[in-house]
Design a protein around this motif. Structure first.
Motif, mmCIF file in Angstrom:
data_model
loop_
_atom_site.group_PDB
_atom_site.id
_atom_site.type_symbol
_atom_site.label_atom_id
_atom_site.label_comp_id
_atom_site.label_asym_id
_atom_site.label_seq_id
_atom_site.Cartn_x
_atom_site.Cartn_y
_atom_site.Cartn_z
ATOM 1 N N LYS A 122 32.311 43.169 1.339
ATOM 2 C CA LYS A 122 30.952 42.668 1.097
ATOM 3 C C LYS A 122 30.404 43.272 -0.191
ATOM 4 C CE LYS A 122 27.128 43.739 3.789
ATOM 5 N NZ LYS A 122 26.518 43.796 5.135
ATOM 6 N N ASP A 169 25.363 40.146 0.310
ATOM 7 C CA ASP A 169 24.128 40.592 0.967
ATOM 8 C C ASP A 169 22.935 40.455 0.021
ATOM 9 O OD1 ASP A 169 22.213 41.814 2.534
ATOM 10 O OD2 ASP A 169 23.455 43.548 3.039
ATOM 11 N N GLU A 181 24.149 37.047 3.459
ATOM 12 C CA GLU A 181 23.376 37.856 4.414
ATOM 13 C C GLU A 181 21.928 38.010 3.983
ATOM 14 O OE1 GLU A 181 25.534 41.235 5.834
ATOM 15 O OE2 GLU A 181 23.769 42.529 5.768
ATOM 16 N N ASP A 182 21.027 37.853 4.928
ATOM 17 C CA ASP A 182 19.597 38.108 4.724
ATOM 18 C C ASP A 182 19.042 37.542 3.410
ATOM 19 O OD1 ASP A 182 19.089 39.460 7.175
ATOM 20 O OD2 ASP A 182 20.042 41.262 6.388
ATOM 21 N N GLU A 195 20.506 42.905 11.271
ATOM 22 C CA GLU A 195 20.513 44.376 11.278
ATOM 23 C C GLU A 195 19.135 44.964 11.540
ATOM 24 O OE1 GLU A 195 21.885 44.450 7.047
ATOM 25 O OE2 GLU A 195 20.472 46.089 6.851
HETATM 26 MG MG LIG Z 1 22.679 43.981 5.040
#
Ligand SMILES: [Mg+2]
Ligand SMILES: O=C(O)[C@@H](O)[C@H](O)[C@H](O)CO
Length: 411
Positions: free
Chosen positions: A183, A229, A255-256, A281
């Motif tokens: 990642k 991310d 992600e997010d 998370e």
């Molecule tokens: Mg994260």
């Protein structure tokens, strides 16, 4: 309280009788059930995050090791939780978890940090219960789906905005460290300063981020999966444009891209693109994750076990996710204790995709426990030893204590 015996409705047995020799279980089971928690202690280790290690002491001998995500106010919160579990039976994991939640709610405070603190104790309860019952922690969660859990490596470079540097590091992590999953951050400077909340992205910025994704995914090819991310950075319109731009590459997940708290916006972003979207998370307990999952606001559910409620809670989130055919990729920035707790959960749920590993640059992550080779070629074998299957190296813990911290009492 008396319970009838199914085989002989006229006979009456106490609850103790039902769970001991009369039912053909192990002879000393009655004795085991009498265990009491005597103390809970916390230390913060100065890792690449302030790892918060939690110990649960019992009058039976075994000590349980857990971990909470992370630092700051947690020792104080765990101190407040301690009287709620001292004198209780460490085998009653679910009940103690609910008890702690109830007590904190009653005191008017059940914020994220409280849940993280409760998670730390919950992990330690799994460790100590496993040691008392002489079974690995995954067994307490229903047994194994797999022996080995895939990890993904959270990668960093000197110049995080340089696509070629990211691709070089991706290749190194795959070729030299053996990972097949990784990642990178995508909330990196793309023309302006580092991206921050609700940022609108101009076309060149989107193209710069897409170039990082292109170079990383093309460099590793089918040797590894690559996730990216965004740390909740972008305005929803920009998040959608970015996600759509990335559809042409093989992104494991994005992600997010937006904060998940507004479920409607989160869902809209996820539904607007073929790029898989992950979040979770910062979403606490099954209750918090419920709408994300049931309304298909994510493609991949990403709870953090030592943060969002502990091992049972993460397994419950996974069960809910499984009903919507969603995989679970566990967020993780923990020491070996919290990471191994996530691995036990990963072994025991059907829909585990991976567990994050966030410490590859630290150099001494594994020194904190006596066991070696916890991650080999990107996979974690789940130990067959009781509990989490790890022994804290107290000398190493002491050597890396955060400022002002004192080591746990000896067992
Ligand atoms: Mg994260
Ligand atoms: O998914 C991740 O690993 C990141 O979101 C980290 O949790 C974050 O940078 C913590 O400070």
């Amino acid at each position: 309280m008396h319970y009838g015996n199914l085989r002989d409705p006229n006979a009456e047995y106490t609850m103790r009788d039902l769970s001991s020799e009369t039912m053909g279980l192990t002879a000393d089971r009655g004795e085991r059930r009498d265990v009491e928690i005597t103390d809970v202690q916390t230390v913060i280790v100065d890792g690449n995050y302030p790892w918060t290690l939690v110990r649960v002491y019992t009058d039976a001998g075994p000590v349980g090791n857990g971990e909470a995500y992370w630092g700051g106010a947690l020792p104080e919160i765990i101190e407040r939780l301690t009287p709620f579990v001292v004198g209780e039976n460490p085998l009653d994991i679910d009940r103690l978890y609910e008890h702690m939640v109830q007590k904190m709610s009653g005191e008017g405070s059940i914020a994220g940090k409280d849940i993280a603190a409760i998670s730390g104790i919950e992990l330690a309860l799994h460790d100590v219960a496993g040691k008392i019952l002489d079974v690995p922690a995954y067994q307490l969660l229903g047994g194994k789906y797999r022996d080995s859990v895939r990890t993904y490596c959270d990668c960093h470079t000197e110049d995080e905005a340089d696509p070629e540097a990211c691709a070089d590091e991706a290749e190194r992590v795959v070729e030299e460290l053996g990972y097949d999953a990784l990642k990178f951050d995508l909330d990196v400077p793309s023309g302006h300063e580092k991206d921050r909340a609700n940022r609108h992205l101009r076309r060149p910025e989107i193209e710069h981020k897409a170039e990082i994704v292109r170079q990383v995914t093309e460099r590793v090819g089918d040797r590894a999966d690559a996730a990216f991310d965004c740390h909740w950075a972008f305005a929803s319109g920009s998040a959608k444009r970015l996600a759509r731009e990335l559809e042409q590459y093989d992104v494991w997940w994005l992600e997010d891209p937006v904060p998940p708290e507004n479920h409607d916006v989160q869902r809209e972003v996820t539904q607007s693109t073929g790029t898989p979207i992950a979040a979770g998370e910062n979403v606490y307990r099954t209750h918090g994750q419920r709408r994300l999952i049931t309304e298909e606001g994510v493609d991949i559910v990403a709870p953090d076990c030592p943060k969002v409620g502990g091992m049972r809670e993460t397994a419950k989130i996974a069960t809910l996710a499984d009903m919507f055919y969603l995989p679970v990729a566990m967020h993780n920035v923990s020491s070996p204790i919290g990471t191994m707790a996530s691995a036990h959960v990963g072994a025991a749920i059907p829909n585990a995709l991976a567990v994050e590993y966030h410490s590859y640059e630290l150099g001494w992550w594994e020194d904190l426990v006596e066991e070696d080779d916890l991650i080999v070629d990107g996979y974690m074998d789940v130990p067959e030893e009781p509990g989490l299957g790890l022994t804290l190296d107290l000398d190493a813990v002491e050597a890396h204590l955060a400022e002002g911290q004192e080591l746990f009492d000896a067992a």
